[in-house]
Enzyme design. Structure first.
Site, PDB file in Angstrom:
ATOM      1  N   ASP A   9       0.868  -1.180   0.000  1.00 64.30           N
ATOM      2  CA  ASP A   9       0.000   0.000   0.000  1.00 64.30           C
ATOM      3  C   ASP A   9       0.898   1.221   0.000  1.00 64.30           C
ATOM      4  O   ASP A   9       1.513   1.557   1.016  1.00 64.30           O
ATOM      5  CB  ASP A   9      -0.894  -0.022   1.239  1.00 64.30           C
ATOM      6  CG  ASP A   9      -1.784   1.217   1.341  1.00 64.30           C
ATOM      7  OD1 ASP A   9      -1.724   2.092   0.446  1.00 64.30           O
ATOM      8  OD2 ASP A   9      -2.531   1.316   2.339  1.00 64.30           O
ATOM      9  N   ASN A  36       4.948   4.124 -10.183  1.00 64.98           N
ATOM     10  CA  ASN A  36       3.943   3.974 -11.233  1.00 64.98           C
ATOM     11  C   ASN A  36       2.533   3.827 -10.675  1.00 64.98           C
ATOM     12  O   ASN A  36       1.577   3.765 -11.433  1.00 64.98           O
ATOM     13  CB  ASN A  36       4.291   2.761 -12.107  1.00 64.98           C
ATOM     14  CG  ASN A  36       3.458   2.711 -13.370  1.00 64.98           C
ATOM     15  OD1 ASN A  36       3.213   3.727 -14.002  1.00 64.98           O
ATOM     16  ND2 ASN A  36       3.012   1.514 -13.735  1.00 64.98           N
ATOM     17  N   TYR A 104      -6.631  14.878 -10.097  1.00 65.08           N
ATOM     18  CA  TYR A 104      -5.567  14.177 -10.818  1.00 65.08           C
ATOM     19  C   TYR A 104      -4.522  15.168 -11.332  1.00 65.08           C
ATOM     20  O   TYR A 104      -3.317  14.951 -11.185  1.00 65.08           O
ATOM     21  CB  TYR A 104      -6.190  13.399 -11.985  1.00 65.08           C
ATOM     22  CG  TYR A 104      -5.207  12.638 -12.836  1.00 65.08           C
ATOM     23  CD1 TYR A 104      -4.633  11.456 -12.386  1.00 65.08           C
ATOM     24  CD2 TYR A 104      -4.864  13.096 -14.102  1.00 65.08           C
ATOM     25  CE1 TYR A 104      -3.746  10.742 -13.173  1.00 65.08           C
ATOM     26  CE2 TYR A 104      -3.979  12.387 -14.900  1.00 65.08           C
ATOM     27  CZ  TYR A 104      -3.423  11.220 -14.427  1.00 65.08           C
ATOM     28  OH  TYR A 104      -2.537  10.523 -15.200  1.00 65.08           O
ATOM     29  N   LYS A 108      -0.572  15.165 -10.121  1.00 67.31           N
ATOM     30  CA  LYS A 108       0.529  14.972 -11.061  1.00 67.31           C
ATOM     31  C   LYS A 108       1.447  16.198 -11.110  1.00 67.31           C
ATOM     32  O   LYS A 108       2.666  16.064 -11.296  1.00 67.31           O
ATOM     33  CB  LYS A 108      -0.005  14.633 -12.453  1.00 67.31           C
ATOM     34  CG  LYS A 108      -0.644  13.249 -12.538  1.00 67.31           C
ATOM     35  CD  LYS A 108       0.292  12.143 -12.058  1.00 67.31           C
ATOM     36  CE  LYS A 108      -0.248  10.754 -12.384  1.00 67.31           C
ATOM     37  NZ  LYS A 108       0.634   9.674 -11.863  1.00 67.31           N
TER      38      LYS A 108
END
Length: 202
Positions: A9, A36, A104, A108
């Site tokens: 996790d 990733n 998101y 990022k």
């Protein structure tokens, strides 16, 4: 043993620490870290539909997860005097998202900031840290459904914004990761490599 599979996790510091210890115990070193774990994780993309739990999930997996992994692995690399880290960002991190919401995009952007700062801080220790930013890549059923839901008109609009006029393949993204991780990129650190078919040009 050439490879092991371990469930981890990335949002749990203790879970990450345990896996890093297992790897070091087994192989004695860590040459490469690729962060990733991420994605929009089936959260809404419309602003009014994004709840706190959606924000927390996406930011925790994409950004905090990368931070925890770097925090645990970098001391190992410092002892070795070398190492390479590749953090998977997205074109959304410095442009905008096509199939995801602001949670998101923000996560990022954080991944790219994290990469630059770590590259600066640990370059003197022989550690290279870079990010790689794909655009839409068909990586599984969830992405395929989001893409199909766009409809032909919206799909064509996205295609027309990509100079190469197609989406990327997972193999093309992997090739960029391999390059940044390799000695061919030995003098590259602190960058975000766009693997997006030139989409950012528009």
């Amino acid at each position: 043993t050439d490879a092991i599979g371990v469930i981890m996790d990335v949002t749990s510091k203790s879970s990450v620490a345990g896996v890093v210890k297992q790897v070091v115990d087994q192989w004695g070193k860590i040459d490469l870290l690729v962060n990733n774990a991420g994605g929009a994780l089936n959260t809404p993309y419309k602003l009014e539909e994004i709840e706190e739990k959606h924000w927390d999930l996406v930011v925790n997996v994409n950004l905090k997860g990368a931070f925890f992994c770097c925090q645990q692995v970098i001391p190992v690399m410092v002892k070795q005097g070398k190492g390479a880290i590749v953090n998977i960002s997205a074109l959304a991190g410095h442009w905008r998202a096509s199939l995801a919401g602001v949670q998101y995009t923000a996560a990022k952007a954080g991944v790219e900031g994290l990469s630059r700062q770590l590259a600066y801080d640990f370059g003197p220790k022989g550690i290279r840290v870079n990010a790689l930013a794909p655009t839409v890549t068909m990586t599984g059923e969830r992405l395929q459904k989001l893409w199909d839901d766009k409809g032909k008109e919206e799909q064509d609009k996205i295609y027309s914004a990509i100079p190469l006029r197609r989406l990327s393949t997972p193999q093309e993204i992997a090739a960029g990761v391999v390059f940044l991780a390799s000695d061919e990129a030995s003098y590259i650190t602190g960058i975000t490599l766009d693997v997006c078919g030139g989409r950012y040009l528009r």
